[in-house]
Structure formats: C-alpha cells, structure tokens
Design a protein around this motif. Structure first.
Motif, mmCIF file in Angstrom:
data_model
loop_
_atom_site.group_PDB
_atom_site.id
_atom_site.type_symbol
_atom_site.label_atom_id
_atom_site.label_comp_id
_atom_site.label_asym_id
_atom_site.label_seq_id
_atom_site.Cartn_x
_atom_site.Cartn_y
_atom_site.Cartn_z
ATOM 1 N N GLU A 1 58.715 -80.484 23.935
ATOM 2 C CA GLU A 1 57.933 -80.634 25.258
ATOM 3 C C GLU A 1 58.843 -80.565 26.312
ATOM 4 O OE1 GLU A 1 55.648 -84.243 25.728
ATOM 5 O OE2 GLU A 1 54.701 -83.912 23.647
ATOM 6 N N GLU A 2 60.146 -81.052 26.121
ATOM 7 C CA GLU A 2 61.023 -81.010 27.158
ATOM 8 C C GLU A 2 62.329 -80.112 26.948
ATOM 9 O OE1 GLU A 2 62.758 -84.932 27.881
ATOM 10 O OE2 GLU A 2 61.579 -85.158 29.359
ATOM 11 N N GLY B 1 51.835 -55.819 32.303
ATOM 12 C CA GLY B 1 52.581 -57.201 32.350
ATOM 13 C C GLY B 1 53.988 -57.126 32.170
ATOM 14 N N LYS B 2 54.382 -55.818 32.847
ATOM 15 C CA LYS B 2 55.760 -55.544 33.013
ATOM 16 C C LYS B 2 56.703 -56.664 33.510
ATOM 17 C CE LYS B 2 58.739 -51.492 34.494
ATOM 18 N NZ LYS B 2 58.449 -50.202 35.236
ATOM 19 N N PHE C 1 63.015 -75.536 39.798
ATOM 20 C CA PHE C 1 63.864 -74.769 40.868
ATOM 21 C C PHE C 1 62.869 -73.752 41.259
ATOM 22 C CE2 PHE C 1 67.629 -76.452 38.487
ATOM 23 C CZ PHE C 1 67.961 -77.304 39.313
ATOM 24 N N HIS C 2 62.910 -73.501 42.599
ATOM 25 C CA HIS C 2 62.638 -72.476 43.288
ATOM 26 C C HIS C 2 63.840 -71.388 43.076
ATOM 27 C CE1 HIS C 2 59.078 -74.343 44.896
ATOM 28 N NE2 HIS C 2 59.676 -75.227 45.286
ATOM 29 N N GLU D 1 66.030 -70.606 45.709
ATOM 30 C CA GLU D 1 66.527 -71.657 46.828
ATOM 31 C C GLU D 1 67.689 -72.377 46.048
ATOM 32 O OE1 GLU D 1 63.691 -74.152 48.340
ATOM 33 O OE2 GLU D 1 62.335 -72.596 48.821
ATOM 34 N N ASP E 1 53.898 -66.097 36.172
ATOM 35 C CA ASP E 1 52.784 -67.236 36.509
ATOM 36 C C ASP E 1 51.760 -67.180 35.305
ATOM 37 O OD1 ASP E 1 53.682 -68.339 38.838
ATOM 38 O OD2 ASP E 1 52.803 -66.518 39.949
ATOM 39 N N GLU E 2 51.773 -65.959 34.661
ATOM 40 C CA GLU E 2 50.763 -65.596 33.251
ATOM 41 C C GLU E 2 51.111 -66.667 32.331
ATOM 42 O OE1 GLU E 2 52.196 -63.473 35.379
ATOM 43 O OE2 GLU E 2 50.628 -61.994 35.868
#
Lengths: 281, 493
Positions: B383-384, B447-448, B464-465, B468, B489-490
């Motif tokens: 989970e972590e 989905g490349k 993290f972003h 940034e 994101d998918e």
C-alpha cells in the motif's frame, strides 16, 4: 514527420486565432445588447463568419494532432467533442445573428452560450497540454513545499526529535505529521509520553522495530487524531487490542511479526469492521 | 627588548604593508573571488534553504499527501524482450521468417540490424491469467499469481536505442551524464525516515553494473549526500565500512567527531553545502556500521521466505536483492534501486538466445519478483510502496541480423518505439493494462507513454508535482523530467 502530423502540431498555435476573433465578436455583440443604439465600427456577422471558419480549421488541425496517441483519451474526447460543438454553434450563430439581434433574450442567450463554450473548450485544451490541475494550482494552499511542522514551535520539534523520533510531514502546509520511531535509542516509554503533548498533529505513528511493550503503549491513548499505526516487529500482543479500540479515527493497523493472536484480530474486526488490519504472519 | 615593544614593532611593520598599492592589489584578487562566488552560487554552491543544508536528509513535506512512501525500481539492464514476456502477438507468429516489410525499415536506425531482417515470431506460448485475463508468457509461471495486482504499460517509448544513454534517460531524465538520478531526486525531496540507513540504496546482480555505470544512481548537481549507496549481497554489504584492524568503535567515533568539527569550521568559512554532505556521510557511515550488517543479512529470514524468493544467503543474486529490497523498505529506506544485468538478448551466443539464456533469466526473475510482490502484500507494505519493473527499451519484432547475416541463435535487436513496463503498489490500478502496440508489436497504437511520463507518475505517487520538484543550478531550475512528462492519469486508482 508527415504533412498531417505537421498540420496537427500547428493546432496549439492556430487555436488562439478563432478564440481571439470570436471573443471580439462576442464583446461587440455584448455591448450592442447592452446599448442597442451602439453602432459597431465592424461588421459583427462578418467577424463571426471569419471566426467560425478559423474554428473549423482549428478543429481539423486538432483532429490531426489527436492521432498520435500522446494524450489521455478521456480528456481528449471531451476536448474533441467540445471543439466540434463550438465550431458548429458559431456557424449557427453567424447565420442567425442579424435576425436574432432584435430578440433581446435570444440575443443574450446566444452571446452567453458562445462565451461559455469558448471558455470551456479552451480550458479543456489547456488541461490537455498543461495537466488537469494547472489552472487551480495557483490557488491551492498546499502547493509550496514548506515545512509543515511550522505549526509546532522549534522547541516542540526539538523535544520530539530529542526523544529519538523522526518527524515526517504528511504534506506541505496541513500540519499533520507522520512520526517514525526507527531511531529511538533511549526509553520507548518516555519517547511515547513525549508524543502525548501533540494529540492533534499526529495522524500516523510508525513504531516498527521499536523496543516497546503493551505497557509502553498506554500513552498513545491521547493521540486522538491517529489514523494509522505500525506495530510490526514489536512485542505488542493481544493486551494492546483494547487500547487500539479506543482510538476512534484509527483505520489502519499493522501487526505483522507481533504476538497478536487470531482471537485478538477477530476482536478488532468485530468492533471496527472497516479497519484495515495486517495480522501477524 | 620587552615583549610589548616586539608586539608593537610587529604591528607597525604589518601596517607598513597596508599601502595604496597593497590595497589595490588585494582588491584585484577580491574582485576575482567575488566574481567566482557569484558564478559558484549559480552552480549550487550556496544553499537556499539553511535548515535543509544543515540536515540534508531530514524528512521534508511533499507537495500533497503521497500515496506511497517508498519506491522499489527493478531495472532489467540490457532490455528484456516484451514479446516473450507480456506483449502477445499472434500475428507476428504467423509472419515468422518472412522478410520485414520496407515500411518498417525506411528511415529507421537500429543498433545492429543491417539490410532486411526476417520477422521473428514469439519464442514461447501465451495464455490469459487472473481475473483480469492478462496475457502472460510461459516464461513467467509464477507471475500469474500476482498479475491481478500489477498495471502493465504496454506502449512505453524512449528516444535512445543504446544501453548507456537509454539507462541514463530512464533514471536521470537525460541521455547525457551529469544529472541527478531519480532516487537522488526523491531523497532530496522527501529526506529519509531512518537516519541510520541511507535514503537511497542500490543493489546490483547479474555479474556486472549497468552499462551507464554508477551515474544512474549518482546525485549529479544535487549535494552528494543524495547519491545512491551501493550495497552488496555477498561479502561486506558496503565496502570500507568496517573499522580497520586495531581501531575500536570508540576511537572511530572520536576520530569522526574530530573530523566533523574541522569540517564544521570549514563550512562556517566557505558555506559549501558539499561540506555538510560530507559531515552527514561520515555520521551516516558510523551509524551504518551497526545497522547495515543487520539489515543486509538475510540469513535470519524464515525458511518459507527463502523458498518463496529462491534466495541463497551469501550469494550475489537478483533473488537475494529482491528480498533485501523488502527488508530495506521495511526499515524506512526511501528508494531502493535494483539493477539485474544480462537481459540483452541479441542471440549472439546461447546466453543471449531467446530460447536458452533468456528463459533462465526469466525464471530467476519471475520467482523473485512474484515473491517480492506477495511478501510486500502480506506485510501491508504494498500500500505504501511503489514497485516499478522494466528495462531501458524493448526488443524488435525482427530477428537480429548483425552485419546483414542472421545470428546463429534466436535474438532480437534494441527497440525504442514500444516496450512493456509495469507498476504495482499504492495508488496504482490493479490488473490493468494501459496502451497497445500494433499487430506485430513494432509501434504503439494507443496509450503511448514516454520515459518522462513514468518519472512524472512515480513522483506524483510520492506526493510531488513533477514540474515543481526543482533544484537551482547554473542559473535555472532543473527537474527530473526536464521540460517533458505528463502523469499517466489512466493508471492511477
């Protein structure tokens, strides 16, 4: 690179052309709606025709760009559909504009719909290239990486660290802490007592491999914000179950490599059926 | 002559040297020093954050709550063939032995293929496994047990087709030397939760280091305290960590304290963060003398764990390293990087043949990787922890024909356009495949994702972003993903 791909790559540049032209038309139309005596120096319907043509050109280049598969499909589909709708809408707008201008509500509805479509489609396009949270990132409070232990004073931080704890902020700016006990060298009981001074901050407590007993754990009772606890590789046993049940917000307990028996786990699950428990191996 | 007179005379003599000429002469060097100082400030010489400079490994807050706290990156150095592991291509089997169409060759550069090679069908059988019905080859009999816990990325691409630059790109975000590795960025961004162990540990197997050398775990322009510490699974875990003969631990402690006091004085004078890094490393090395041998010993693990992983204590092996990775993450190590050398299946000898040496590599890897995922899962650690598996690129659907002649054994050349990696663990979709290649596995058709996208996603899961997490160097902010990268994101649950 073939011609279609090249044409597609012009989309980010071309897309600003219809946005600018159509915004000009919408602004002039808005002023004309507000003040019917206003005489636009430009032919608004003509600007709308030009803008619609540019929008169609932009949609075609966008379609060509979408063929390379580099974008998230869901977001891409939304932007694509909105692009089609917007260009068709403005063609319709250009066609009926001069007829609609005498109808106050119809004229206003048309102008507002145009503005809404333009903003939404543009925003979806921006999200595709810059990432979904790009626009809101400016106003999110936790964007800057800063020390979230700032909610504690330097003395308080020092008192926790001197007890052997490592303070790991969960996220910048939220003041919530993950406290880790890998480096406790002195009395674990004293170290745990030290934490009881900060009941509102500690959400995660990692006691893995710490030299603690059930008796030492008594002081965690005061940690009312605690959501996760790791007791793996400690001398915790069934006697600590009652104590864990008192912590109302607790939703994760790791008991691997402890002496907690199956009956202890059953007791926990009966009282807190939604809690995630990793039992002794 | 009294002492007072002597002192007075010495003072007077020294003042005689403070002439206008001396003043101007000293200004000359002073101006140079100021210019150099300004230049060095741009090279990360000065620290912008006093607290983190003094305690560089102290935990720091991510931008938002991360879904994982640690990463285990399993890198198969040499680039395993996706077509014999994860990417099932029945059409390619039908075209086995046919000359490769010109359309696949025009304008393409290959590492070794010359002229017109033949297409090479999959050298193994595939079947669907798990509730997800994921296609897996017979080379991975154990992996079936965990296939519903992983997320396959079947259309990864890179722009490098030679090992060293591709490995650098995968781990440092550029094909050139000099940038920090992913583990260094993560340790720089998050610090470590266990001050007795390094935040970033590297374990190698297969008999050789990766082609890109130690730069793939280097800290580049970040302070060197963030570089990966290479540990060994046979012999001393860390070389030169033991006290020399005749020097006991107390003497070692006293000598390190003295050295660090001198270093602190140097830091006060020069403000070079590298001095702080050196102090932290001496302190860390002293603590590691106790903790590392304990953590790096797998002899005390129960028999069922050894059976599960296929480990043999005292040997250098991928299996031992996989078990060590679990132990290190269990003790709070932030980033564990495993490199397993020997996946370069060109077919130039039996060891690199897809129907011989490659199968052996798969079997060794399959058992240990499966055990690692099951072990992390049973301990509540998956989970972590984010587990990432992959090579630096993939293999061609064509059989390699080095110098225009078909190799004696079945093998494939380097291929950068589409290959398979997988991720498993906190916040990643389970039993999911993202991306698809064409019917022969040559190009991505949906989905490349790029190497930068993988890096951005790993940083995202840590909180993290990716745009940034930066470090100022030579006048601008640098980041792992350079100017590229989108979070995938998918695949995020």
């Amino acid at each position: 690179m073939n011609l279609i791909e090249f044409f597609g790559r012009l989309h980010p540049v071309m897309v600003h052309l219809p946005i600018g032209i159509l915004l000009l038309a919408l602004t002039l139309d808005g002023v004309e709606w507000k003040n019917p005596k206003f005489q636009s120096p430009l032919n608004i319907q003509f600007i709308l025709w030009i803008g619609s043509g540019a929008a169609i050109f932009s949609v075609l280049s966008g379609y060509a760009l979408s063929q390379n598969g580099d974008y998230p499909i869901d977001q891409l589909e939304q932007h694509k559909r909105l692009g089609y709708i917007t260009s068709i809408f403005f063609l319709f707008y250009a066609a009926v504009r001069n007829w609609m201008v005498s109808k106050r509500i119809g004229h206003l509805t048309l102008t507002l719909c145009g503005i809404l479509l333009l903003i939404t489609t543009g925003h979806k396009g921006g999200s595709l290239t810059h990432g979904e949270g790009y626009l809101y990132a400016l106003v999110e409070p936790n964007k800057d990486q800063k020390n979230s232990t700032a909610t504690l004073t330097d003395e308080e931080v020092k008192s926790i660290e001197d007890a052997g704890w490592v303070i790991a902020p969960i996220a910048a700016g939220d003041g919530k802490l993950r406290i880790v006990g890998f480096n406790i060298e002195g009395s674990a009981q004293q170290a745990l007592k030290q934490l009881s001074n900060f009941p509102d901050h500690i959400e995660e407590l990692k006691l893995s491999y710490a030299s603690i007993t059930n008796a030492d754990l008594q002081s965690i009772r005061s940690l009312t914000a605690l959501k996760k606890i790791w007791l793996d590789h400690t001398r915790a046993s069934d006697s600590c179950i009652a104590l864990l049940l008192e912590l109302e917000k607790l939703n994760y307990i790791n008991l691997t490599s402890t002496s907690v028996t199956e009956s202890g786990i059953i007791q926990l699950k009966q009282k807190k059926p939604r809690i995630t428990i990793y039992p002794a191996l | 002559m009294s002492l007072e007179t002597l002192i007075h005379e010495a003072h007077h003599t020294s003042l005689c040297y403070q002439t206008r000429r001396h003043f101007l002469h000293q200004c000359k060097t002073g101006m140079g020093a100021m210019a150099l100082g300004a230049f060095l400030n741009g090279c990360g010489w000065s620290s912008t954050d006093g607290s983190s400079a003094e305690q560089p490994l102290r935990p720091k807050a991510p931008h938002f709550p991360g879904k994982v706290k640690s990463v285990i990156f399993l890198h198969m150095a040499g680039a395993p063939s996706q077509l014999e592991m994860f990417d099932f291509k029945p059409e390619l089997a039908k075209m086995d032995g046919l000359p490769c169409p010109d359309s696949f060759l025009n304008g393409k550069k290959f590492a070794f293929i010359r002229g017109v090679p033949s297409l090479l069908g999959p050298q193994t059988q595939f079947n669907r496994y798990g509730e997800s019905g994921t296609w897996l080859s017979d080379n991975l009999p154990e992996f079936r047990k965990v296939v519903d816990d992983v997320c396959l990325l079947k259309a990864v691409n890179t722009d490098q087709f030679n090992h060293a630059p591709a490995q650098l790109l995968m781990h440092c975000g550029t094909a050139r030397l000099g940038r920090p590795s992913m583990g260094s960025w993560v340790t720089y961004g998050l610090g470590t939760e266990n001050s007795n162990l390094p935040g970033f540990v590297v374990l190698t197997s297969g008999g050789r280091n990766p082609d890109a050398g130690k730069s793939v775990w280097g800290s580049g322009f970040l302070p060197s305290v963030y570089q990966g510490v290479q540990c060994r699974s046979e012999g001393d875990p860390v070389l030169f960590l033991k006290d020399p003969n005749g020097l006991n631990r107390d003497m070692r402690k006293a000598s390190i304290e003295t050295i660090n006091r001198i270093n602190e004085q140097s830091y006060e004078e020069y403000k070079d963060p590298e001095i702080i890094a050196r102090i932290a490393q001496y302190e860390m090395a002293f603590k590691m003398q106790i903790t590392v041998p304990e953590v790096m010993s797998i002899a005390d693990e129960p028999a069922y764990i050894h059976e599960m992983y296929g480990t043999v204590p005292g040997q250098e092996s991928f299996a031992n390293n996989a078990l060590l990775a679990r132990k290190l993450v269990e003790r709070g190590v932030r980033f564990v990087q495993l490199f397993d050398w020997g996946w370069d299946s060109h077919g130039t000898d039996p060891g690199t043949a897809l129907d011989l040496g490659f199968i052996q590599k798969c079997r060794e890897n399959d058992k240990a990787v499966t055990a690692l995922l099951l072990d992390l899962k049973q301990r509540g650690m998956l989970e972590e922890t984010l587990v990432v598996w992959g090579g630096e690129f993939g293999r061609t659907p064509m059989q390699e024909n080095r110098d225009g002649k078909q190799n004696y054994h079945k093998g494939r050349d380097h291929h950068s356009d589409a290959f398979t990696m997988w991720m498993a663990g906190g916040g990643i979709k389970k039993g999911y495949s993202h991306g698809e290649t064409d019917p022969i596995g040559y190009n991505a058709i949906s989905g490349k994702v790029s190497v930068y996208d993988i890096q951005a996603t790993i940083l995202q899961q840590l909180g993290f972003h990716h745009e940034e997490l930066t470090y100022p160097f030579q006048g601008r902010n640098f980041r792992l993903t350079d100017v590229f990268g989108n979070v995938i994101d998918e695949i995020i649950a």
